[in-house]
Design an enzyme around this catalytic site. Structure first.
Site, PDB file in Angstrom:
ATOM      1  CE  LYS A  11      -1.048   7.251  -6.111  1.00 18.82           C
ATOM      2  NZ  LYS A  11      -0.039   6.273  -5.859  1.00 18.82           N
ATOM      3  CE1 TYR A  51      -2.945   3.406  -1.861  1.00 19.82           C
ATOM      4  CE2 TYR A  51      -2.169   5.446  -0.965  1.00 19.82           C
ATOM      5  CZ  TYR A  51      -2.652   4.573  -2.068  1.00 19.82           C
ATOM      6  OH  TYR A  51      -2.705   5.274  -3.266  1.00 19.82           O
ATOM      7  CG  ASN A 114       1.911   5.839  -8.879  1.00 15.64           C
ATOM      8  OD1 ASN A 114       1.365   6.516  -8.023  1.00 15.64           O
ATOM      9  ND2 ASN A 114       1.698   4.541  -9.036  1.00 15.64           N
ATOM     10  CG  HIS A 117      -5.285   4.744  -5.719  1.00 13.89           C
ATOM     11  ND1 HIS A 117      -4.872   3.716  -5.443  1.00 13.89           N
ATOM     12  CD2 HIS A 117      -6.708   4.852  -5.549  1.00 13.89           C
ATOM     13  CE1 HIS A 117      -5.692   2.738  -5.156  1.00 13.89           C
ATOM     14  NE2 HIS A 117      -6.894   3.342  -5.015  1.00 13.89           N
ATOM     15  CD  GLU A 128      -9.579   2.096  -3.420  1.00 14.14           C
ATOM     16  OE1 GLU A 128      -9.756   2.738  -4.630  1.00 14.14           O
ATOM     17  OE2 GLU A 128      -8.971   1.315  -3.227  1.00 14.14           O
TER      18      GLU A 128
HETATM   19  P1  CMP Z   1      -1.456   2.864  -5.893  1.00 13.59           P
HETATM   20  O1  CMP Z   1      -2.279   2.619  -7.247  1.00 13.59           O
HETATM   21  O2  CMP Z   1      -2.130   4.160  -5.362  1.00 13.59           O
HETATM   22  O3  CMP Z   1      -1.521   1.993  -4.966  1.00 13.59           O
HETATM   23  C1  CMP Z   1      -0.612   1.508  -4.048  1.00 13.59           C
HETATM   24  C2  CMP Z   1       0.472   2.365  -4.430  1.00 13.59           C
HETATM   25  O4  CMP Z   1       1.819   1.941  -3.890  1.00 13.59           O
HETATM   26  C3  CMP Z   1       1.003   2.272  -6.042  1.00 13.59           C
HETATM   27  O5  CMP Z   1      -0.121   2.948  -6.430  1.00 13.59           O
HETATM   28  C4  CMP Z   1       2.311   2.997  -5.744  1.00 13.59           C
HETATM   29  O6  CMP Z   1       2.126   4.409  -5.754  1.00 13.59           O
HETATM   30  C5  CMP Z   1       2.828   2.416  -4.402  1.00 13.59           C
HETATM   31  N1  CMP Z   1       3.966   1.373  -4.988  1.00 13.59           N
HETATM   32  C6  CMP Z   1       3.633   0.265  -5.475  1.00 13.59           C
HETATM   33  N2  CMP Z   1       5.086  -0.314  -5.504  1.00 13.59           N
HETATM   34  C7  CMP Z   1       5.882   0.547  -4.982  1.00 13.59           C
HETATM   35  C8  CMP Z   1       7.217   0.264  -4.725  1.00 13.59           C
HETATM   36  N3  CMP Z   1       7.987  -0.469  -5.162  1.00 13.59           N
HETATM   37  N4  CMP Z   1       7.921   1.498  -4.166  1.00 13.59           N
HETATM   38  C9  CMP Z   1       7.135   2.697  -3.676  1.00 13.59           C
HETATM   39  N5  CMP Z   1       5.694   2.706  -3.876  1.00 13.59           N
HETATM   40  C10 CMP Z   1       5.054   1.605  -4.536  1.00 13.59           C
END
Ligand code: CMP
Length: 140
Positions: A11, A51, A114, A117, A128
């Site tokens: 990311k 998403y 984070n 993904h 995906e």
């Molecule tokens: P990912 O595995 O990419 O799948 C969905 C994404 O939504 C997740 O990782 C996070 O990056 C994001 N996400 C999930 N919960 C939150 C949250 N509470 N606030 C902001 N982003 C979130």
């Protein structure tokens, strides 16, 4: 265990900090092989389509803007039990909950930023992978 393929995204928070190589090293050390890879810059609309399942969540707009803020590296990882293995290497969504040595424990900044993904099921992986790659780009 069966050989699987899973979709990984490195990311914007990670590409911005030049962490692509360190993250790929963790995948490879876990026995996952990169069988397709490209660096792209998503639009917010493209991130939104990817998403779509989260479109009702409060963080959806923030998530789309973040994913479009800087380039990402999308990859297909292959290996035995690749879907679960990749999720193990990534660690929990929230870095505060992630186990030692995982990508998110070592690199993630927050639940939103984070670093990675990974597909969460075989069905998601198929959808995906097809979102980002054509069959010709999966080179084994
Ligand atoms: P990912 O595995 O990419 O799948 C969905 C994404 O939504 C997740 O990782 C996070 O990056 C994001 N996400 C999930 N919960 C939150 C949250 N509470 N606030 C902001 N982003 C979130």
């Amino acid at each position: 265990m069966a050989i699987e393929r899973t979709l990984s995204i490195i990311k914007p928070d990670a590409t911005r900090r030049n962490l692509t190589g360190k993250i790929v090293a963790k995948f490879e050390e876990a026995g996952l092989r990169v069988v397709a890879s490209k660096r792209i810059h998503l639009t917010a609309a493209q991130a939104g389509a990817f998403y779509a399942e989260h479109s009702e969540r409060g963080f959806y707009g923030e998530l789309c803007d973040f994913m479009a803020s800087e380039p990402v590296v999308v990859q297909v990882l292959e290996g035995e039990g690749a879907i679960a293995k990749n999720r193990e290497v990534m660690g929990a969504t929230d870095p505060a909950q992630a186990a030692d040595g995982t990508v998110r424990k070592d690199f993630a900044l927050s639940k939103g930023e984070n670093s990675v993904h990974g597909s969460d099921s075989a069905e998601s992986a198929a959808r995906e992978i097809a979102f980002y790659f054509s069959g010709l780009e999966l080179v084994g």
